[in-house]
Scaffold this active site. Sequence first.
Site, PDB file in Angstrom:
ATOM      1  N   GLU A   1       0.825  -1.216   0.000  1.00 31.38           N
ATOM      2  CA  GLU A   1       0.000   0.000   0.000  1.00 31.38           C
ATOM      3  C   GLU A   1       0.855   1.261   0.000  1.00 31.38           C
ATOM      4  OE1 GLU A   1      -0.587  -2.584   1.990  1.00 31.38           O
ATOM      5  OE2 GLU A   1      -2.704  -3.160   1.823  1.00 31.38           O
TER       6      GLU A   1
ATOM      7  N   PHE B   1     -11.590  -6.948  13.709  1.00 26.21           N
ATOM      8  CA  PHE B   1     -10.492  -7.426  12.879  1.00 26.21           C
ATOM      9  C   PHE B   1     -10.160  -6.395  11.794  1.00 26.21           C
ATOM     10  CE2 PHE B   1      -9.017  -9.831   9.091  1.00 26.21           C
ATOM     11  CZ  PHE B   1      -7.782 -10.210   9.600  1.00 26.21           C
ATOM     12  N   GLN B   2      -8.911  -6.023  11.699  1.00 30.84           N
ATOM     13  CA  GLN B   2      -8.422  -5.028  10.739  1.00 30.84           C
ATOM     14  C   GLN B   2      -9.112  -3.670  10.874  1.00 30.84           C
ATOM     15  OE1 GLN B   2      -8.192  -6.911   6.770  1.00 30.84           O
ATOM     16  NE2 GLN B   2      -6.119  -7.548   7.306  1.00 30.84           N
TER      17      GLN B   2
ATOM     18  N   LYS C   1     -17.508  -0.801   5.121  1.00 31.29           N
ATOM     19  CA  LYS C   1     -17.871  -1.782   4.104  1.00 31.29           C
ATOM     20  C   LYS C   1     -19.369  -1.818   3.843  1.00 31.29           C
ATOM     21  CE  LYS C   1     -17.039  -6.647   2.973  1.00 31.29           C
ATOM     22  NZ  LYS C   1     -16.593  -7.946   3.493  1.00 31.29           N
TER      23      LYS C   1
ATOM     24  N   MET D   1      24.229   9.212   3.195  1.00 29.01           N
ATOM     25  CA  MET D   1      24.035  10.509   3.838  1.00 29.01           C
ATOM     26  C   MET D   1      24.221  10.402   5.352  1.00 29.01           C
ATOM     27  SD  MET D   1      23.698  13.654   3.233  1.00 29.01           S
ATOM     28  CE  MET D   1      22.786  14.346   1.853  1.00 29.01           C
TER      29      MET D   1
END
Lengths: 566, 165
Positions: free
Chosen positions: A49, A111-112, A161, A476
């Site tokens: 993502e 969940f999630q 959803k 760096m």
Amino acid sequence: MKMTGAQAIVASLEKEGVELIFGYPGGQVLPLYDALYDCKLRHVLTRHEQGAAHAADGYARATGKVGVCFATSGPGATNLITGIATAYMDSVPMVCITGQVPLSVIGKDSFQEADITGITAPITKHNYLVKNANDLPRVIKEAFFIARTGRPGPVVIDVPKCLMTTTIDFDYPETVRLRGYKPQAEGKAEEVEAVVQALAEAKKPLFFIGGGVITAEAAPLLRRLAETQQIPLISTLMGLGAIPATDPLFLGMVGMHGTVAANRAVMECDLLVGVGVRFDDRVTGLLARFASNARVVHFDIDRAEVNKNVVADLAVVGDLRWSLAALEAAMADFAKAGGPSRWEDWRCQVSRWSQEAPLGYQKSDEVIKPQSVIEEIDRQTKSDAVIVTDVGQHQMWAAQYYRYQRPRRLITSGGLGTMGYGLPAAIGAQMGKPEEQVVLISGDGSFLMNCQELATAVEHRLPLKVAILNNKVLGMVRQWQKLFFNQRYSYTTFANGGTDYVRLAEAFGATGLRAERPEEMPQVIAKALATEGPVVMDIRVCCDENVLPMVPAGAPLDQMINGEVK
Amino acid sequence: MRHTLAVLVENRPGVLVHIAGLIARRAFNIESITAGYTEQADVTRITIVVEGDNRNLEQVVNQLSKLVDVIKIVELTAEPSIERELALIKVKARPETRSDIVDIVEIFRAKIVDVNRETMVIELTGEETKIDALCEVLADHGIVEMVRTGKLALSRKPGAAKDSE
């Protein structure tokens, strides 16, 4: 027209003229992906993502359009965060649509589930948790309006959803009504008048330009103004390309790794005209000594930028297309009356600085110098590729040694300084500009952070070329350890000589090429440019090279380390 | 210096958190913050007291103004305005000290809103300093617990904040 919430989202995106979406499906966003299955919108499956967010960002920066990305709830959405923050810091227009658990289970640690509007509040221009499916078209309309107007930025829309499967009566609004958000393109004429007065009084005026010039598509205006008035210019990292690097009035990048001429000019000027800049600490160095001989003028669309870091003596708030045009019109007589000739001495002085202390490095026949790689890419792409970078030494060399001729030719994470940005952003840029040659200049450290996106580039046979300046260290960070931590190189060396990027590229189905000797390097670049599809160049550069000149963090701009290297 | 801001915002869930979060992460100190409905059902009015110099204040106002849900911000520090806080103070009250407390309450024009065998609850609205003064006097009797609202402020000008320039 009756349709589901998911179909309404798709229909709304089509109404907004969206062509391309970057995303990654998952449980709570499945109905939306189902709706995507039978529509004309093109969706690109990234491999992470974070890649989707950076790709949408790169697409937006390359094209000037709004980038769009999708993710599922919870971990999918939190994986977007770095990409959203990157876009926010550089004012990139983006709309991110995330799935959320159904309304009935929000707040139950389902969940999630993650509170994504809460998490993204500090790094978005605005965000929404939609609670009613009927609101979806309005919210999407507003989101695009907010993302692309005023000072652009990312907007997140979190959609439970259950709303995606609810049937609604689709009607896309024509207009946006937001009481608290009315971006003003035009500012006050008297503010411009005051600037004209200040310019007429100035002996050493200097334009200081930033990413806002590119965002506002105001670069041609600014260039014309600078040339008519004969005022020298310096640029931030984000402003590179707004003025051609080869323009005689242009002194280069200012700040920590800026040119000697640009930094001296800031310290010497008596009128500093900031245009679409935000006076970042990497640019100003020690604030108390920044442009201390100068009156400061600030042109910006965001009122909150005025006096945030540097106190401005004069400010013009508004769209640069309005304010620069107004300034140009108001200065026309001044130019005709020969006003700019009064600045002849000043112009001679700054161009002398440019000649006396050009950017430079010790050339070598033994090892590949990273700066020479950028110069070679510049030569072979005729200074006209879309250059995307990651973050680190290679980024600064790409800023210093590529001669950008046009806006939107350098795509880089300026504000947040996001390692891992480059490859997905390059994919987004290449998809937005399929006819252009996109070259990603990366470091081995940065490249590893999102190298999985090579799979995306291969899937779409993108003509993207990747040049990894491979020094087997975190360059760096190592440079800072060398200069400020007594060469105690704590965890900045990749064990076992690092990764074999040729084999990595081949594992993903891309072409891998390697250059180990200075004489091989130009051929490798030429071969890469001539090879179809994505090519990764593993260019083995020496690890002990520093980005110079350098102003140590928090020091004034005239305290440059090694500013006089030939 | 302390500044009082009246912030009119869209009446949406999370808007108070958003405002408070923005002020906090920009490193400005919130002295008090109160929120409630207004004469318009879809508008919430938040009264914020922030500490800082004029440049800090300008930044707070400009940054808050960028929030899409913020409709208007009016600085009330500079203009004549009514400022009030409400406090509920539960104080120890034995039979022999009660009349003392009643006297104090009367002097302060406060109200006794609850009495039981050991304590009394006193309600006072007024300027912050007046409430501080009452608390100080009542402290001698023993304050069991108290709660204050933080400042509310309303301009004395005839117009409304939502109409001001």
